[in-house]
Design a protein around this motif. Structure first.
Motif, short mmCIF file in Angstrom:
data_model
loop_
_atom_site.label_atom_id
_atom_site.label_comp_id
_atom_site.label_asym_id
_atom_site.label_seq_id
_atom_site.Cartn_x
_atom_site.Cartn_y
_atom_site.Cartn_z
N GLY A 98 -101.40 -34.60 -22.38
CA GLY A 98 -100.46 -33.81 -23.06
C GLY A 98 -98.89 -34.11 -22.73
N ALA A 99 -98.87 -35.20 -21.93
CA ALA A 99 -97.28 -35.60 -21.11
C ALA A 99 -96.67 -36.27 -22.38
N GLY A 100 -97.26 -36.71 -23.72
CA GLY A 100 -96.68 -37.35 -24.68
C GLY A 100 -96.76 -38.93 -24.54
N LYS A 101 -97.89 -39.71 -23.94
CA LYS A 101 -97.90 -40.79 -23.75
C LYS A 101 -98.16 -41.60 -25.30
N THR A 102 -99.13 -41.19 -25.82
CA THR A 102 -99.24 -42.03 -27.09
C THR A 102 -98.14 -41.61 -28.18
N TYR A 103 -97.51 -40.54 -28.28
CA TYR A 103 -96.31 -40.38 -29.14
C TYR A 103 -95.21 -41.41 -28.58
N PHE A 104 -95.11 -41.49 -27.43
CA PHE A 104 -94.09 -42.51 -26.85
C PHE A 104 -94.21 -44.01 -27.37
N VAL A 105 -95.64 -44.28 -27.16
CA VAL A 105 -95.96 -45.88 -27.67
C VAL A 105 -95.79 -45.91 -29.21
N LYS A 106 -96.29 -44.96 -29.85
CA LYS A 106 -96.37 -45.26 -31.16
C LYS A 106 -94.93 -44.86 -32.06
N ASN A 107 -94.22 -44.06 -31.36
CA ASN A 107 -92.69 -43.73 -32.10
C ASN A 107 -91.67 -43.99 -31.42
N VAL A 108 -91.75 -44.60 -29.85
CA VAL A 108 -90.55 -45.00 -29.31
C VAL A 108 -90.57 -46.32 -28.99
N LEU A 109 -91.63 -46.49 -27.98
CA LEU A 109 -91.74 -47.67 -27.51
C LEU A 109 -91.75 -48.97 -28.59
N TYR A 110 -92.73 -48.90 -29.70
CA TYR A 110 -92.98 -50.02 -30.41
C TYR A 110 -91.41 -50.39 -30.91
N THR A 111 -90.73 -49.42 -31.29
CA THR A 111 -89.30 -49.49 -32.18
C THR A 111 -88.30 -50.16 -31.23
N GLU A 112 -88.55 -50.10 -30.04
CA GLU A 112 -87.61 -50.50 -28.91
C GLU A 112 -87.86 -51.97 -28.49
N VAL A 113 -89.33 -52.19 -28.70
CA VAL A 113 -89.56 -53.87 -28.31
C VAL A 113 -89.55 -54.74 -29.27
N LYS A 114 -89.37 -54.42 -30.63
CA LYS A 114 -89.67 -55.11 -31.83
C LYS A 114 -88.98 -56.43 -31.76
N LYS A 115 -87.60 -56.40 -31.13
CA LYS A 115 -86.90 -57.70 -31.11
C LYS A 115 -87.44 -58.59 -30.12
N GLU A 116 -87.84 -58.03 -28.97
CA GLU A 116 -88.69 -58.94 -27.85
C GLU A 116 -89.99 -59.52 -28.47
N LEU A 117 -90.64 -58.75 -29.20
CA LEU A 117 -91.80 -59.21 -29.75
C LEU A 117 -91.70 -60.46 -30.77
N GLN A 118 -90.62 -60.26 -31.51
CA GLN A 118 -90.27 -61.21 -32.43
C GLN A 118 -89.95 -62.60 -31.93
N ASN A 119 -89.03 -62.48 -30.86
CA ASN A 119 -88.43 -63.45 -30.37
C ASN A 119 -89.58 -64.17 -29.51
N ALA A 120 -90.50 -63.58 -28.92
CA ALA A 120 -91.77 -64.26 -28.24
C ALA A 120 -92.86 -64.60 -29.08
N ASN A 121 -92.53 -64.18 -30.53
CA ASN A 121 -93.65 -64.36 -31.64
C ASN A 121 -94.98 -63.99 -31.13
N LYS A 122 -94.85 -62.62 -30.83
CA LYS A 122 -95.99 -61.89 -30.59
C LYS A 122 -96.23 -60.42 -31.44
N TYR A 123 -97.32 -60.01 -31.52
CA TYR A 123 -97.93 -59.04 -32.23
C TYR A 123 -98.48 -57.89 -31.27
N MET A 124 -98.41 -56.49 -31.73
CA MET A 124 -99.05 -55.65 -31.15
C MET A 124 -100.10 -54.94 -31.72
N ILE A 125 -101.21 -54.67 -31.14
CA ILE A 125 -102.43 -53.91 -32.00
C ILE A 125 -102.63 -52.75 -30.91
N TYR A 126 -102.80 -51.52 -31.68
CA TYR A 126 -103.04 -50.43 -30.90
C TYR A 126 -104.51 -50.26 -31.26
#
Length: 586
Positions: free
Chosen positions: A31-59
């Motif tokens: 109930g601490a909001g881990k899943t919400y954080f990953v889906k709604n905050v983390l992915y948005t924040e790391v998009k640039k790093e993913l693109q620069n590193a040519n990486k993809y995230m799979i949940y």
């Protein structure tokens, strides 16, 4: 670890070409909001790093995954889904289906043939993972595996599989879970250090959640207050918070459609929405706590009690409890309760001086205190203060008297006069015996005057003597009057002393057996759990007259045994011993 630090740590993990470990763990309670954080905050924040590193995230959620075979099938099917997306778009691939065939429409014909062929040869998705030719290399992928503790795969097998895949394909893993809830703790900690390089203790940022999920312009002025309210919580269950926000939004729209004039004022509307949202959250939390009460230990129950008490000054709506507990949206209940809230709000606006004084008098100069209290007296004289606030005024009055700031005046007479006018008919004065605002040496004075006011109000509410002469259905009339003022009659431990005896005896004498039976039923019902001993004198008088009917020659419609039973019921009602009654008659 706060949210920003965690995001920076994950960015570093993404950018690091090779790590000596297979995974990192984001750890926090349920109930601490881990899943919400990953889906709604983390992915948005790391998009640039993913693109620069040519990486993809799979949940992928591990909830319900019960074998390594099934887990490997999820890896491959998720990658196949990703292979159908354009290479320049980064999207988390959400995969929650359990069967391979469910993905057939998402796979290219060529890949479907490869899976079918491999299954015929190997019968195992683990072996397919080693043989299947994919359009993505392992090092291009970062797997997010959520619900680590909910997987039913033995923990050593699960972490071993993650380690093998990370080593063979060069991919990375971000694990999400509640470490304390993993079943085999000894085995977990034994193998953890070989697989998980860093464990990040996650704490959700309340402000980012409110900003992201609430998005309510009409509550803009209360955002800071909402965030402070949640930050003061010992622990926030974000799952409960998100459910509460949904309930709040649904109720808000329903109430909007009813169209209350009071809420045309944006300030009134905003204040109401804040109280509604607060009640949605705390009521939901209390309901969950009450369901767990039997499982909780004493310390947990004490904490639950504390958060209830801490928010007891918040307005509580019955319709919110109905929605949270039973999923019932009763429009008439909502309308009635909101109307009462509006009445209470209008009345409380008239008593701002009292609230201000009680909360701030210790910071004020003597002259200012007297000035504000005189304003309260002026409001009393014009009958603008609700009766339910009288005990608070009296307690503050005695506090001023105790420090020689005020002298006794005719304030109590004004209160009694106002009560007799009965402007606030349905608002009952109550004595708070534990009012800690009253100085100890004035407690008896406080109780005495409040009891006097209660007596005056009860006299007004009881009104004139109940006359049954013109009522054919006299039993129904008695029932209706009693239940409309039951609290008063129970407090006074009397009812028949307020009924005209002559008219009651006349009705008894002229009734039939059915009516007497109904009357006896009413008496038994109201005296079942309560004694009306202050009615003894009047009941003895009634019983004496009824016994005279029993001695008269039979000409009445009523059976004698009915009257005998009635006498018995009346005696029991008033707590009179039958033998004592006979002695008094003798």
């Amino acid at each position: 670890m706060n949210q920003n630090d965690l995001i920076d740590a994950i960015k570093h993990y993404i950018k690091t070409p090779k790590c000596y470990y297979s995974a990192v763990l984001i750890n926090a309670p349920w109930g601490a909001g881990k899943t919400y954080f990953v889906k709604n905050v983390l992915y948005t924040e790391v998009k640039k790093e993913l693109q620069n590193a040519n990486k993809y995230m799979i949940y992928i959620s591990l909830n319900g995954i019960n074998s390594v075979d099934l887990l490997c099938s999820r890896f491959n099917l998720a990658k196949l889904k990703l292979s159908n997306k354009p290479k320049n778009k980064n999207n988390i691939a959400y995969d929650s289906l359990n069967v391979i065939s469910a993905f057939s429409d998402l796979l290219s014909e060529e890949n479907q043939k490869k899976i079918n062929a491999a299954l015929k040869i190997t019968g195992s998705m683990v072996k397919i993972s080693k043989k299947l030719v994919m359009s993505f290399k392992g090092e291009e992928i970062i797997f997010i595996l959520d619900d680590l503790e909910r997987s039913t795969i033995p923990i050593e097998e699960l972490l071993g599989c993650i380690s093998d895949i990370a080593e063979q394909e060069g991919c990375k893993f971000i694990l999400i879970g509640n470490e304390e809830k993993i079943k085999d703790q000894d085995k977990y900690h034994e193998i953890k250090e070989k697989v998980i390089g860093h464990t990040y203790l996650f704490k959700q940022d309340v402000q980012s959640v409110i900003n992201g999920e609430l998005k309510d312009k009409e509550l803009k002025d209360y955002e800071g207050k909402i965030i402070d309210l949640l930050n003061n919580e010992e622990s926030i269950n974000y799952r409960v918070l998100f459910q509460s926000l949904e309930t709040y939004k649904e109720l808000k729209e329903m109430i909007k459609k009813i169209q209350f004039d009071y809420f045309k004022n944006s300030s009134n509307w905003g204040r109401f929405l804040y109280e509604l949202l607060s009640d949605c959250y705390f009521n939901k939390k209390e309901n969950i706590a009450s369901k767990k009460e039997e499982k909780d230990n004493i310390e947990d129950s004490y904490k639950n009690l504390l958060f209830s008490m801490k928010n007891e000054d918040m307005h509580k709506f019955k319709f919110v409890n109905d929605v949270n507990r039973n999923g019932l949206y009763n429009v008439s209940l909502i309308k009635g309760e909101v109307e009462r809230y509006i009445i209470k709000s209008i009345e409380s606006e008239k008593t701002e001086n009292l609230s201000f004084l009680r909360n701030n008098y210790f910071l004020m100069e003597d002259e200012e205190i007297i000035k504000h209290f005189n304003m309260i007296i002026d409001e009393l004289e014009s009958n603008e203060i609700d009766y339910i606030l009288y005990p608070q005024i009296i307690s503050f009055y005695y506090r001023l008297v105790s420090i020689d700031l005020y002298e006794e005046n005719n304030m109590f007479d004004i209160m009694k006069r106002n009560i007799c006018l009965n402007k606030y008919e349905y608002h009952t004065i109550e004595l708070d015996s534990f009012n800690d605002f009253v100085p100890k040496n004035y407690t008896s004075n406080y109780k005495k005057i409040v009891k006097e006011l209660i007596t005056v109000q009860e006299d007004v509410q009881i009104g004139k003597e109940i006359d049954l002469s013109d009522d054919e259905d006299w039993v129904s009339k008695l029932e209706s009057i009693y239940y409309s003022k039951e609290k008063i009659y129970m407090h006074r431990r009397a009812f028949f002393k307020y009924v005209n005896s002559t008219s009651l005896l006349e009705k008894i004498n002229n009734s039939n057996n059915k009516t007497i039976d109904d009357f006896r039923g009413f008496i038994k019902k109201i005296s079942r759990n309560f004694g009306f001993d202050h009615d003894q004198e009047i009941v003895r008088s009634l019983v004496e007259e009824i016994r005279k009917y029993l001695k008269e020659p039979s000409g009445s419609k009523i059976k004698k045994y009915q009257l005998d039973w009635l006498v018995s019921n009346l005696n029991e009602f008033a707590g009179i011993d039958e033998g004592d009654n006979q002695n008094n008659m003798g």
